[in-house]
Design an enzyme around this catalytic site. Sequence first.
Site, PDB file in Angstrom:
ATOM      1  N   ASP A  72       0.815  -1.214   0.000  1.00 26.91           N
ATOM      2  CA  ASP A  72       0.000   0.000   0.000  1.00 26.91           C
ATOM      3  C   ASP A  72       0.856   1.275   0.000  1.00 26.91           C
ATOM      4  O   ASP A  72       0.682   2.160   0.853  1.00 26.91           O
ATOM      5  CB  ASP A  72      -0.937   0.017   1.215  1.00 26.91           C
ATOM      6  CG  ASP A  72      -1.647  -1.308   1.426  1.00 26.91           C
ATOM      7  OD1 ASP A  72      -1.973  -1.966   0.426  1.00 26.91           O
ATOM      8  OD2 ASP A  72      -1.871  -1.682   2.602  1.00 26.91           O
ATOM      9  N   ASP A 130      -1.279   7.642   3.725  1.00 23.78           N
ATOM     10  CA  ASP A 130      -1.394   8.592   2.613  1.00 23.78           C
ATOM     11  C   ASP A 130      -0.656   9.859   3.012  1.00 23.78           C
ATOM     12  O   ASP A 130      -1.063  10.558   3.945  1.00 23.78           O
ATOM     13  CB  ASP A 130      -2.865   8.893   2.315  1.00 23.78           C
ATOM     14  CG  ASP A 130      -3.019   9.905   1.188  1.00 23.78           C
ATOM     15  OD1 ASP A 130      -2.530   9.637   0.081  1.00 23.78           O
ATOM     16  OD2 ASP A 130      -3.620  10.975   1.418  1.00 23.78           O
ATOM     17  N   GLY A 148     -10.850  -8.075  10.542  1.00 26.94           N
ATOM     18  CA  GLY A 148     -12.239  -8.343  10.892  1.00 26.94           C
ATOM     19  C   GLY A 148     -12.909  -7.251  11.692  1.00 26.94           C
ATOM     20  O   GLY A 148     -14.116  -7.299  11.922  1.00 26.94           O
ATOM     21  N   ILE A 185     -11.279   2.476   6.075  1.00 23.98           N
ATOM     22  CA  ILE A 185      -9.820   2.472   5.971  1.00 23.98           C
ATOM     23  C   ILE A 185      -9.439   3.029   4.601  1.00 23.98           C
ATOM     24  O   ILE A 185     -10.275   3.453   3.829  1.00 23.98           O
ATOM     25  CB  ILE A 185      -9.221   1.062   6.168  1.00 23.98           C
ATOM     26  CG1 ILE A 185      -9.766   0.097   5.108  1.00 23.98           C
ATOM     27  CG2 ILE A 185      -9.510   0.541   7.576  1.00 23.98           C
ATOM     28  CD1 ILE A 185      -9.095  -1.272   5.127  1.00 23.98           C
ATOM     29  N   ASP A 186      -8.149   3.061   4.314  1.00 26.51           N
ATOM     30  CA  ASP A 186      -7.602   3.451   3.006  1.00 26.51           C
ATOM     31  C   ASP A 186      -7.916   4.904   2.644  1.00 26.51           C
ATOM     32  O   ASP A 186      -8.635   5.204   1.688  1.00 26.51           O
ATOM     33  CB  ASP A 186      -8.105   2.516   1.900  1.00 26.51           C
ATOM     34  CG  ASP A 186      -7.571   1.109   2.033  1.00 26.51           C
ATOM     35  OD1 ASP A 186      -6.839   0.844   2.995  1.00 26.51           O
ATOM     36  OD2 ASP A 186      -7.871   0.278   1.169  1.00 26.51           O
ATOM     37  N   SER A 202     -13.378   0.630   1.774  1.00 24.80           N
ATOM     38  CA  SER A 202     -12.839  -0.690   1.464  1.00 24.80           C
ATOM     39  C   SER A 202     -13.976  -1.700   1.345  1.00 24.80           C
ATOM     40  O   SER A 202     -14.471  -2.224   2.344  1.00 24.80           O
ATOM     41  CB  SER A 202     -11.863  -1.133   2.562  1.00 24.80           C
ATOM     42  OG  SER A 202     -11.442  -2.458   2.357  1.00 24.80           O
ATOM     43  N   GLU A 233     -11.259  -0.733  -3.101  1.00 25.27           N
ATOM     44  CA  GLU A 233     -10.567  -0.133  -1.964  1.00 25.27           C
ATOM     45  C   GLU A 233      -9.298   0.539  -2.491  1.00 25.27           C
ATOM     46  O   GLU A 233      -8.983   0.469  -3.680  1.00 25.27           O
ATOM     47  CB  GLU A 233     -10.227  -1.182  -0.897  1.00 25.27           C
ATOM     48  CG  GLU A 233      -9.158  -2.181  -1.288  1.00 25.27           C
ATOM     49  CD  GLU A 233      -8.736  -3.068  -0.120  1.00 25.27           C
ATOM     50  OE1 GLU A 233      -9.347  -2.986   0.956  1.00 25.27           O
ATOM     51  OE2 GLU A 233      -7.770  -3.848  -0.296  1.00 25.27           O
ATOM     52  N   ASP A 310       8.447  12.093 -14.321  1.00 29.24           N
ATOM     53  CA  ASP A 310       9.883  12.343 -14.371  1.00 29.24           C
ATOM     54  C   ASP A 310      10.158  13.615 -15.165  1.00 29.24           C
ATOM     55  O   ASP A 310       9.238  14.321 -15.599  1.00 29.24           O
ATOM     56  CB  ASP A 310      10.640  11.128 -14.905  1.00 29.24           C
ATOM     57  CG  ASP A 310      10.362  10.831 -16.380  1.00 29.24           C
ATOM     58  OD1 ASP A 310       9.810  11.693 -17.092  1.00 29.24           O
ATOM     59  OD2 ASP A 310      10.710   9.709 -16.832  1.00 29.24           O
TER      60      ASP A 310
END
Length: 361
Positions: A72, A130, A148, A185-186, A202, A233, A310
């Site tokens: 992640d 993040d 869970g 989350i995430d 998620s 997610e 780049d």
Amino acid sequence: MSKVPGIQKELKFLYRHFFNCFMKNYYTISLAVLLSLMLVHFTACGITGQENTGNQEQRVYKNPVVAKSLPDPTIIKAPDGSFYLYATEDTRNTPIYKSSDLVNWQFAGTAFTNETRPSFEPKGGLWAPDINYIDGKYVLYYSMSVWGGEWTCGIGVATADSPEGPFTDHGKLFRSNEINVQNSIDPFYIEENGKHYLFWGSFRGIYAIELNSDGLTLKPGAEKQRIAGTAYEGVYIHKKNGYYYMFASIGSCCEGVNSTYTTVAGRSDNLFGPYKNKKGHDMMDNHHEVVIRKNDRFVGTGHNSEIVEDDEGNSWILYHAVDKENPRGRVLMLDEVQWREGWPQVNNNMPSLEWKVPYFK
């Protein structure tokens, strides 16, 4: 020595023998020299498929770029041109890696220590960070959860003056049971028209909500809104040429060589959607385009970082995968994102084994 008859006779014989041998082999020698010169010329001109720019290893990298578990990933570029990467804590306390070229990475420490790590989910792990730069601070959003624990998990925030930390935790923004979104989350932060938003979710829907200008708290009175369906997610949104591209992951992340994680995307002309695939079908209904899927070497290809450009304007993306040759953890991958007819694509939608290195001055 020419005054010695025996030696003089022997020298004449050697001269004559050398001249005959030279003339007999003149054309063979000339042809060999000519062929050698042609080979040097063609190699310098790239006919052999190699540019005359130095060692091949300096121009081509091989995946994975880090053969250590860094799931992640999230990335930011510092003012000095260095890149800093943060990942789910398979290395405890949120690992930080540093690079000047996106290919060669070195461990730079951790965002937290055992004493400073977040604690709103006491037995929880720190997942899917993040990283951002907001209002003069490095702001790190993180997920905290146990497996869970979809109603007790949540998203928190920490800040630092330097990308290498130390980071000071400011606690949770919200838990799932507080914001009424299961599996909260995430996180992903983005700014738009002077406003600040957090996206997250998620496999229970992707949502967004407005933050205060420092990014550390929810804006009073802000209401969440749903953006995409339940297949996704690890959301990241990239703005390019008038479109918003929502990248996300589908499938299972964490089943080793049986992982089905796949990176997908949709696009919209509005930050809040609707995000659609090429046929116009909505991500709210779980329709999308595949960006990176498995190949014979790498599986579980997902949860990508921010896209980095780049110095030649090429787009690059980091993500994790399971290496079937060494399936311990989720290794760090790098690939070029090619934009074709307005859509992102990576190496025929599969991880590269090797690729040209990004160009940085």
